[in-house]
Design an enzyme around this catalytic site. Structure first.
Site, PDB file in Angstrom:
ATOM      1  N   GLU A 313       0.839  -1.194   0.000  1.00 55.86           N
ATOM      2  CA  GLU A 313       0.000   0.000   0.000  1.00 55.86           C
ATOM      3  C   GLU A 313       0.876   1.246   0.000  1.00 55.86           C
ATOM      4  O   GLU A 313       1.675   1.446   0.926  1.00 55.86           O
ATOM      5  CB  GLU A 313      -0.890   0.036   1.237  1.00 55.86           C
ATOM      6  CG  GLU A 313      -1.945  -1.039   1.298  1.00 55.86           C
ATOM      7  CD  GLU A 313      -2.834  -0.904   2.528  1.00 55.86           C
ATOM      8  OE1 GLU A 313      -4.064  -0.893   2.370  1.00 55.86           O
ATOM      9  OE2 GLU A 313      -2.308  -0.793   3.656  1.00 55.86           O
ATOM     10  N   CYS A 314       0.729   2.082  -0.996  1.00 55.97           N
ATOM     11  CA  CYS A 314       1.391   3.385  -1.093  1.00 55.97           C
ATOM     12  C   CYS A 314       2.913   3.244  -0.966  1.00 55.97           C
ATOM     13  O   CYS A 314       3.578   2.931  -1.947  1.00 55.97           O
ATOM     14  CB  CYS A 314       0.813   4.351  -0.055  1.00 55.97           C
ATOM     15  SG  CYS A 314       1.158   6.090  -0.441  1.00 55.97           S
ATOM     16  N   GLY A 315       3.483   3.450   0.213  1.00 56.31           N
ATOM     17  CA  GLY A 315       4.916   3.245   0.370  1.00 56.31           C
ATOM     18  C   GLY A 315       5.325   1.840  -0.011  1.00 56.31           C
ATOM     19  O   GLY A 315       6.427   1.616  -0.526  1.00 56.31           O
ATOM     20  N   LEU A 317       3.827   0.055  -2.387  1.00 55.40           N
ATOM     21  CA  LEU A 317       3.856   0.096  -3.849  1.00 55.40           C
ATOM     22  C   LEU A 317       5.167   0.691  -4.335  1.00 55.40           C
ATOM     23  O   LEU A 317       5.774   0.194  -5.297  1.00 55.40           O
ATOM     24  CB  LEU A 317       2.669   0.908  -4.371  1.00 55.40           C
ATOM     25  CG  LEU A 317       2.571   1.182  -5.880  1.00 55.40           C
ATOM     26  CD1 LEU A 317       1.111   1.336  -6.283  1.00 55.40           C
ATOM     27  CD2 LEU A 317       3.332   2.442  -6.304  1.00 55.40           C
ATOM     28  N   THR A 414      -0.996  -0.847  -4.524  1.00 59.20           N
ATOM     29  CA  THR A 414      -1.982   0.225  -4.672  1.00 59.20           C
ATOM     30  C   THR A 414      -1.507   1.492  -3.981  1.00 59.20           C
ATOM     31  O   THR A 414      -0.683   1.434  -3.064  1.00 59.20           O
ATOM     32  CB  THR A 414      -3.347  -0.171  -4.055  1.00 59.20           C
ATOM     33  OG1 THR A 414      -3.249  -0.101  -2.624  1.00 59.20           O
ATOM     34  CG2 THR A 414      -3.767  -1.563  -4.457  1.00 59.20           C
TER      35      THR A 414
END
Length: 434
Positions: A313-315, A317, A414
């Site tokens: 998730e975010c970091g 990704l 994501t």
């Protein structure tokens, strides 16, 4: 568990410092305190935990729904819960502080910046209290805490200006020691910039802890969650300064249904023996040198190419991508699981509640299913033209404005952070048990 919500008149009014001071005041008065945060933030809760000594609960209607918010609140421990709001009291269409207070039936204590006001503080508080009726919301504004207020005539003027139906719960004096440094995603984490305990205790002496406790109320009991079968799966969770944005309820959910092991990519730990890996968000850009020089991401890339499911998730990704380029222009090699190159920017690239619709079955959703989450990032991802996405964005920006959820091998990355009440982590666990 009794509780109340701290709502600000606006962003930047000092809600976090007020929350930490109130936590300290209640602790000093002998109460066992549970902190919570209205909204999807990870940073403010880290400061709560530094003072209260237990994880802060996340309460967000968009991420969790009304039942999920009530259930997550009830999972807290202690005598009394202090819920820090998000932005101004009524701000936000997906899950405002006022909406969370209404869903839980908790009173609101208004945090007002009194540094340049006195009688006008009473007018402001009255307006916030009466606005609830004007918009048809069942919100009980019980009174105020005067942030950055001096004693003597200043405090007395504020107290006298309040209408009879609004309580004065004390003040927090101006003090440079009660300031938390900023970083591009907000405040610095609680473990890095915890406020001095002596300054908090001194400020706590000017608050009226017992009045706050007397104003608190108890939410209705939530509906029980449907029991879920255990899964035969072990999840390896990255946990260090680069991967620190995770909700307590997520780890609780993993442990309720499966097994959890942790590892530190920054420290160069080997990827544990597991059925799947969860890479939470955080600050990989601040630790890009260590991540590039360690063997962890290279091993993770090899394991993913062999079919090990990795969900980032975010970091996460960012770390799963081929490369990460900092704002200084330095390029760092990452795990090379996903066909993307990530670049950091000086301004944020997305900030919103999001809704995603799955275009095919993936680690966190089945085809046609929608999940809700939150995005806040300063990076962008340059994705290969033949890349495959798991989701179309119903709301939010995602990776390219129209899609989120980059797919490769059995892995998924994501920009959206999701809460276990969305069902996404149950799908992840069940996918690992297939």
């Amino acid at each position: 568990m009794q509780g109340f919500v701290l709502g600000g008149v606006s962003s930047g009014v000092g809600k976090t410092v007020a929350t930490l001071t109130i936590l300290q005041a209640l602790e000093d008065a002998g109460y066992d305190v549970q902190p919570a945060k209205a909204g999807p933030d990870f940073i403010d809760p880290s400061h709560h935990e530094a003072v209260a000594g237990r994880p802060s609960r996340t309460l967000d209607l968009w991420l969790e729904g009304e039942t999920g918010v009530r259930r997550n609140y009830a999972r807290g421990e202690g005598d009394i819960c202090v819920v820090e709001g998000v932005m101004g009291l009524y701000d936000g269409d997906g899950s405002s502080t006022a909406m969370v207070a209404e869903a839980l039936g908790l009173p609101v204590v208004l945090v007002v910046d009194a540094s340049a006001g006195m009688e006008s503080i009473g007018a402001t508080a009255l307006g916030f209290a009466e606005y609830a009726d004007a918009i048809g919301r069942d919100i009980d504004v019980a009174g105020i805490v005067a942030q950055r207020a001096h004693g003597g005539r200043h405090e007395e003027g504020i107290r006298e200006a309040l209408p009879d139906n609004l309580e004065y719960f004390g003040r927090i004096p101006p003090n440079p020691d009660l300031e938390i440094p900023d970083r591009h995603l907000g405040l610095e984490m609680g473990g890095e910039a915890a406020l001095p305990r002596e300054a908090l205790r001194e400020a706590a002496e000017t608050l009226e802890a017992e009045r706050l406790v007397d104003a608190a109320s108890t939410p209705p009991e939530p509906a029980a969650m449907e029991p879920s079968e255990p899964v035969d799966a072990t999840v390896a969770v990255a946990s260090d300064a680069a991967f620190c944005f995770r909700y307590p309820a997520t780890i609780e959910r993993f442990r309720e249904r499966g097994e959890v092991v942790t590892f530190s990519p920054v420290a160069g730990d080997a990827v544990p023996d597991c059925d799947g890996v969860y890479l939470p968000g955080g600050y990989p850009e601040l630790h890009a040198d260590a991540l590039e020089s360690s063997d962890t991401l290279a091993e993770l890339g090899d394991r993913a190419s062999d079919g090990l499911p990795v969900f980032g998730e975010c970091g996460g990704l960012m770390a799963m991508s081929r490369s990460l380029t900092t704002t200084a222009g330095n390029r760092h090699e990452m795990a090379a699981i996903l066909p993307a190159d990530v670049t950091m920017h000086d301004r944020y690239q997305a900030l919103d509640h999001v809704e995603l619709e799955a275009t095919g079955s993936t680690l966190t959703a089945t085809v046609g299913e929608t999940i809700r989450g939150h995005e806040f990032h300063y990076s962008s991802a340059d994705v290969d033209g033949d890349a495959h996405f798991a989701f179309e964005t119903v709301r939010g920006d995602g990776i390219d404005g129209d899609h989120d959820g980059l797919l490769e091998y059995e892995s998924l990355g994501t920009y959206a952070h999701v809460h276990p009440e969305s069902g996404a982590f149950d799908r992840f666990l069940e996918a690992l048990d297939d």
